[in-house]
Motif scaffolding. Structure first.
Motif, PDB file in Angstrom:
ATOM      1  N   UNK A 177       0.813  -1.219   0.000  1.00  0.00           N
ATOM      2  CA  UNK A 177       0.000   0.000   0.000  1.00  0.00           C
ATOM      3  C   UNK A 177       0.843   1.264   0.000  1.00  0.00           C
ATOM      4  N   UNK A 178       2.162   1.131   0.143  1.00  0.00           N
ATOM      5  CA  UNK A 178       3.037   2.296   0.242  1.00  0.00           C
ATOM      6  C   UNK A 178       3.712   2.581  -1.093  1.00  0.00           C
ATOM      7  N   UNK A 179       3.662   3.840  -1.530  1.00  0.00           N
ATOM      8  CA  UNK A 179       4.286   4.230  -2.798  1.00  0.00           C
ATOM      9  C   UNK A 179       5.803   4.081  -2.698  1.00  0.00           C
ATOM     10  N   UNK A 180       6.401   3.755  -3.817  1.00  0.00           N
ATOM     11  CA  UNK A 180       7.858   3.628  -3.924  1.00  0.00           C
ATOM     12  C   UNK A 180       8.414   2.568  -2.970  1.00  0.00           C
ATOM     13  N   UNK A 181       7.657   1.530  -2.745  1.00  0.00           N
ATOM     14  CA  UNK A 181       8.100   0.406  -1.921  1.00  0.00           C
ATOM     15  C   UNK A 181       7.876  -0.901  -2.693  1.00  0.00           C
ATOM     16  N   UNK A 182       8.669  -1.879  -2.387  1.00  0.00           N
ATOM     17  CA  UNK A 182       8.437  -3.222  -2.907  1.00  0.00           C
ATOM     18  C   UNK A 182       8.464  -4.204  -1.743  1.00  0.00           C
ATOM     19  N   UNK A 183       7.480  -5.094  -1.719  1.00  0.00           N
ATOM     20  CA  UNK A 183       7.426  -6.114  -0.673  1.00  0.00           C
ATOM     21  C   UNK A 183       7.517  -7.491  -1.333  1.00  0.00           C
ATOM     22  N   UNK A 184       8.302  -8.350  -0.760  1.00  0.00           N
ATOM     23  CA  UNK A 184       8.514  -9.677  -1.336  1.00  0.00           C
ATOM     24  C   UNK A 184       8.874 -10.651  -0.222  1.00  0.00           C
ATOM     25  N   UNK A 185       8.874 -11.940  -0.582  1.00  0.00           N
ATOM     26  CA  UNK A 185       9.344 -12.951   0.360  1.00  0.00           C
ATOM     27  C   UNK A 185      10.516 -13.701  -0.259  1.00  0.00           C
ATOM     28  N   UNK A 204      10.389  -9.291   3.024  1.00  0.00           N
ATOM     29  CA  UNK A 204      11.273  -8.139   2.852  1.00  0.00           C
ATOM     30  C   UNK A 204      10.504  -6.957   2.267  1.00  0.00           C
ATOM     31  N   UNK A 205      10.690  -5.774   2.837  1.00  0.00           N
ATOM     32  CA  UNK A 205      10.132  -4.543   2.285  1.00  0.00           C
ATOM     33  C   UNK A 205      11.274  -3.590   1.961  1.00  0.00           C
ATOM     34  N   UNK A 206      11.293  -3.106   0.719  1.00  0.00           N
ATOM     35  CA  UNK A 206      12.364  -2.231   0.248  1.00  0.00           C
ATOM     36  C   UNK A 206      11.769  -0.880  -0.120  1.00  0.00           C
ATOM     37  N   UNK A 207      12.277   0.175   0.490  1.00  0.00           N
ATOM     38  CA  UNK A 207      11.861   1.542   0.206  1.00  0.00           C
ATOM     39  C   UNK A 207      12.856   2.150  -0.788  1.00  0.00           C
ATOM     40  N   UNK A 208      12.398   2.409  -1.997  1.00  0.00           N
ATOM     41  CA  UNK A 208      13.308   3.017  -2.976  1.00  0.00           C
ATOM     42  C   UNK A 208      12.941   4.487  -3.250  1.00  0.00           C
ATOM     43  N   UNK A 209      12.094   5.062  -2.369  1.00  0.00           N
ATOM     44  CA  UNK A 209      11.734   6.470  -2.483  1.00  0.00           C
ATOM     45  C   UNK A 209      12.476   7.316  -1.472  1.00  0.00           C
ATOM     46  N   UNK A 210      12.031   8.595  -1.318  1.00  0.00           N
ATOM     47  CA  UNK A 210      12.684   9.507  -0.363  1.00  0.00           C
ATOM     48  C   UNK A 210      11.731   9.952   0.736  1.00  0.00           C
ATOM     49  N   UNK A 211      10.612   9.236   0.879  1.00  0.00           N
ATOM     50  CA  UNK A 211       9.689   9.487   1.988  1.00  0.00           C
ATOM     51  C   UNK A 211       9.554   8.208   2.808  1.00  0.00           C
ATOM     52  N   UNK A 212       8.894   8.335   3.959  1.00  0.00           N
ATOM     53  CA  UNK A 212       8.762   7.176   4.842  1.00  0.00           C
ATOM     54  C   UNK A 212       7.308   7.000   5.269  1.00  0.00           C
ATOM     55  N   UNK A 213       6.424   6.663   4.309  1.00  0.00           N
ATOM     56  CA  UNK A 213       5.029   6.431   4.696  1.00  0.00           C
ATOM     57  C   UNK A 213       4.916   5.162   5.535  1.00  0.00           C
ATOM     58  N   UNK A 214       4.072   5.189   6.554  1.00  0.00           N
ATOM     59  CA  UNK A 214       3.836   4.017   7.398  1.00  0.00           C
ATOM     60  C   UNK A 214       2.564   3.316   6.956  1.00  0.00           C
ATOM     61  N   UNK A 215       2.514   2.045   7.182  1.00  0.00           N
ATOM     62  CA  UNK A 215       1.341   1.267   6.788  1.00  0.00           C
ATOM     63  C   UNK A 215       0.167   1.569   7.700  1.00  0.00           C
ATOM     64  N   UNK A 216      -1.026   1.267   7.206  1.00  0.00           N
ATOM     65  CA  UNK A 216      -2.284   1.443   7.935  1.00  0.00           C
ATOM     66  C   UNK A 216      -2.559   2.912   8.318  1.00  0.00           C
ATOM     67  N   UNK A 217      -1.886   3.843   7.633  1.00  0.00           N
ATOM     68  CA  UNK A 217      -2.136   5.254   7.882  1.00  0.00           C
ATOM     69  C   UNK A 217      -1.578   5.783   9.185  1.00  0.00           C
ATOM     70  N   UNK A 218      -0.661   5.051   9.810  1.00  0.00           N
ATOM     71  CA  UNK A 218      -0.070   5.486  11.077  1.00  0.00           C
ATOM     72  C   UNK A 218       0.778   6.747  10.846  1.00  0.00           C
ATOM     73  N   UNK A 219       0.659   7.734  11.741  1.00  0.00           N
ATOM     74  CA  UNK A 219       1.460   8.958  11.698  1.00  0.00           C
ATOM     75  C   UNK A 219       2.403   8.979  12.886  1.00  0.00           C
ATOM     76  N   UNK A 220       3.676   9.233  12.600  1.00  0.00           N
ATOM     77  CA  UNK A 220       4.664   9.309  13.684  1.00  0.00           C
ATOM     78  C   UNK A 220       5.747  10.287  13.239  1.00  0.00           C
ATOM     79  N   UNK A 221       5.451  11.569  13.355  1.00  0.00           N
ATOM     80  CA  UNK A 221       6.356  12.624  12.869  1.00  0.00           C
ATOM     81  C   UNK A 221       7.132  13.196  14.037  1.00  0.00           C
ATOM     82  N   UNK A 222       8.436  12.961  14.044  1.00  0.00           N
ATOM     83  CA  UNK A 222       9.277  13.452  15.149  1.00  0.00           C
ATOM     84  C   UNK A 222       9.918  14.785  14.799  1.00  0.00           C
ATOM     85  N   UNK A 223       9.578  15.349  13.618  1.00  0.00           N
ATOM     86  CA  UNK A 223      10.090  16.666  13.242  1.00  0.00           C
ATOM     87  C   UNK A 223      11.568  16.699  12.935  1.00  0.00           C
ATOM     88  N   UNK A 224      12.097  15.620  12.450  1.00  0.00           N
ATOM     89  CA  UNK A 224      13.534  15.595  12.155  1.00  0.00           C
ATOM     90  C   UNK A 224      13.855  16.473  10.958  1.00  0.00           C
TER      91      UNK A 224
END
Length: 515
Positions: A143-151, A495-515
């Motif tokens: 469900x996350x853009x710019x990600x690939x999930x595999x086994x 395995x989940x691989x993020x090949x983008x430059x954002x960090x979306x979380x699954x299930x719509x979870x928000x966790x912004x630490x303001x980095x």
């Protein structure tokens, strides 16, 4: 032993012929010792050789070598591992006559069954070679853009194998061929009743390893001995997966020990297998299928037919014909042409058969056949296969006796006979003889047979290696050989691989630490 290589089977004793085969296959003299465990032939009861047993210290060292070998073998590409199994298959083809004959001499199987068992080894090698290029994982929608999930699938470690006497080499191969292409090493504890066929198989493995070159030391180890040696294999934390073939009682001891240390268990245990003969059955076909299924291997197969439910409308046509076949089947030395029923493996098997028949008589059963068969030159434990007409499913019918006893019962209602069919502890194999499509489909449906194998118009055999072999309930739930059984010898990683430059979380979870 090398002096016996020229002995002719027609003039040799069982011991002489077996020792000649062992010499031809390259089993070293160091495998034997005057004070070792006697290896007996059920054909004559004679001692073939005295085998040097593995000490507890040697067993632990062998597991250590296998663990080290695994760490090297897992890094070799799977198709390259498959090349080793291809060479093993070639060596088995070359040794088929000798190894098949040795199965006959040590386990008492008729010649065609001994050869057939080695053919199973060859077949599973062919299967495993193809599998070495098909250890597939999945790519999974994310469900996350710019990600690939595999086994991905990875080798698990040392695979322990505990096998039984009735298939002294085939069961090892079902496990070993798959485990080796998956990247595992293998430690085998064969039955103490069939140590010679294990030694011969190990010699063949070593031939293949020599041709392959670069096989890590300890990749395939054999532990020879009794229960205490098997317990070492069961208890060792360096063995993450263990396949055990034997009785349900054995499984009840092995299973909890493996569970306690969170090891993976592949259990193939008892089988109180049944067949149903429906009103529409082809009775000629059923007769042939039942005869082999119930009497083949002297009733010492895990898939042996032990219970037969015959519809009232065809009972009086089929059962007298079966009784006639039971009275005419050729019993004797399994090396002789035309023999269909060889010896029981030992005295304990004979005594178990006698107790079961006594109990069946007490329960109102009518026994056809049974008893010691003495009209044979060889001095083994030969018996007449027994067909027992029972008034109902009770007493000895509810448990497996590892001998050629077939309990026959009438039925009238299809739903009721399915209930009776499933009313035993084991759940290995089953079959129905019918030309009624509805009955056939119902038998293999979710409301039909509760066994791991459910056949139509053949006996309860699971011999072809393309299908997964094993059963449910007290049979243990394990699967060996074909289909996707290879997964039991590997571990899965998601395995989940993020090949983008954002960090979306699954299930719509928000966790912004303001980095």
């Amino acid at each position: 032993m090398s002096a016996l290589q020229s002995v002719s089977p027609s003039s040799a004793s069982v011991a002489e012929e077996a020792r000649a085969i062992l010499a031809r296959l390259g089993v070293p003299d160091s495998a034997f010792a005057p004070t070792g465990r006697p290896a007996l032939s059920p054909i004559t009861g004679e001692v073939i050789a005295h085998v040097r047993e593995t000490t507890p210290e040697e067993a632990k060292a062998a597991i250590g070598r296998a663990d080290a070998a695994f760490k090297a073998w897992r890094t070799i590409p799977a198709p390259k591992r498959g090349e080793f199994i291809r060479l093993l298959g070639e060596e088995l083809r070359a040794a088929k006559d000798d190894l098949g004959r040795l199965v006959t001499l040590e386990a008492g199987k008729i010649v065609s069954e001994g050869l057939g068992e080695v053919q199973e080894m060859i077949d599973i090698c062919d299967f495993a070679v193809g599998l070495s290029r098909q250890l597939y994982g999945l790519t999974i929608a994310t469900e996350r853009a710019d990600h690939r999930m595999m086994e991905t699938w990875h080798p698990l470690g040392v695979c322990g194998v505990i096998s039984a006497f009735n298939f002294p080499v085939a069961v090892w191969s079902w496990n070993a061929a798959l485990a080796l292409v998956c990247g595992d090493s293998v430690v085998w504890k064969p039955s103490e009743k069939t140590l010679l066929t294990a030694l011969a198989t190990q010699a063949i493995v070593e031939r293949a390893a020599k041709r392959y070159g670069g096989v890590p030391e300890g990749l395939c180890e054999v532990l020879l001995g009794g229960r205490e040696i098997g317990e070492i294999l069961v208890d060792d934390h360096r063995v993450p997966v263990l396949s055990a073939t034997g009785s349900t009682a054995m499984g009840r001891q092995v299973g909890p020990k493996l569970a306690q240390r969170f090891a993976r268990a592949i259990l193939e245990l008892g089988g109180n297998n049944a067949a149903i003969v429906a009103p529409s059955a082809d009775l000629d076909l059923a007769l042939r299928g039942i005869a082999f299924a119930a009497m083949g291997t002297a009733g010492q197969r895990c898939t042996t037919l032990r219970r037969l439910f015959v519809h009232d409308s065809v009972y009086d046509q089929l059962v007298p014909r079966l009784v006639k076949v039971y009275g005419s089947v050729k019993i004797g030395d399994p090396r002789e042409q035309g023999t269909l029923v060889g010896p029981l493996i030992d005295k304990a098997a004979f005594e178990g058969m006698e107790r079961a028949l006594d109990e069946a008589r007490t329960a109102g059963g009518k026994v056809h056949g049974g008893g010691r068969y003495t009209d044979v030159a060889a001095d083994g434990l030969y018996v007449r296969p027994a067909l027992v007409e029972m008034p109902k499913q009770t007493g000895p019918v509810l448990r497996e006796t590892f001998a050629p006893i077939l309990y026959v019962m009438r039925y009238t209602d299809f739903d009721e006979v399915i209930e009776q069919h499933n009313a035993v502890g084991a759940g290995l194999s089953s079959s129905i003889f019918t030309l009624n499509m509805r009955e056939a489909e119902a038998f293999i449906s979710v409301t039909g047979s509760d066994c791991g194998i459910a056949n139509v118009n053949i006996g309860p055999s699971g011999a072809e290696i393309g299908g997964a072999f094993g059963g449910e309930k007290e049979t243990g739930g394990g699967r060996e050989s074909g289909s996707d059984s290879w997964k039991a010898y590997m571990r899965r990683a998601t395995n989940t691989i993020n090949y983008g430059n954002t960090l979306p979380l699954a299930q719509g979870v928000k966790f912004d630490v303001g980095a």
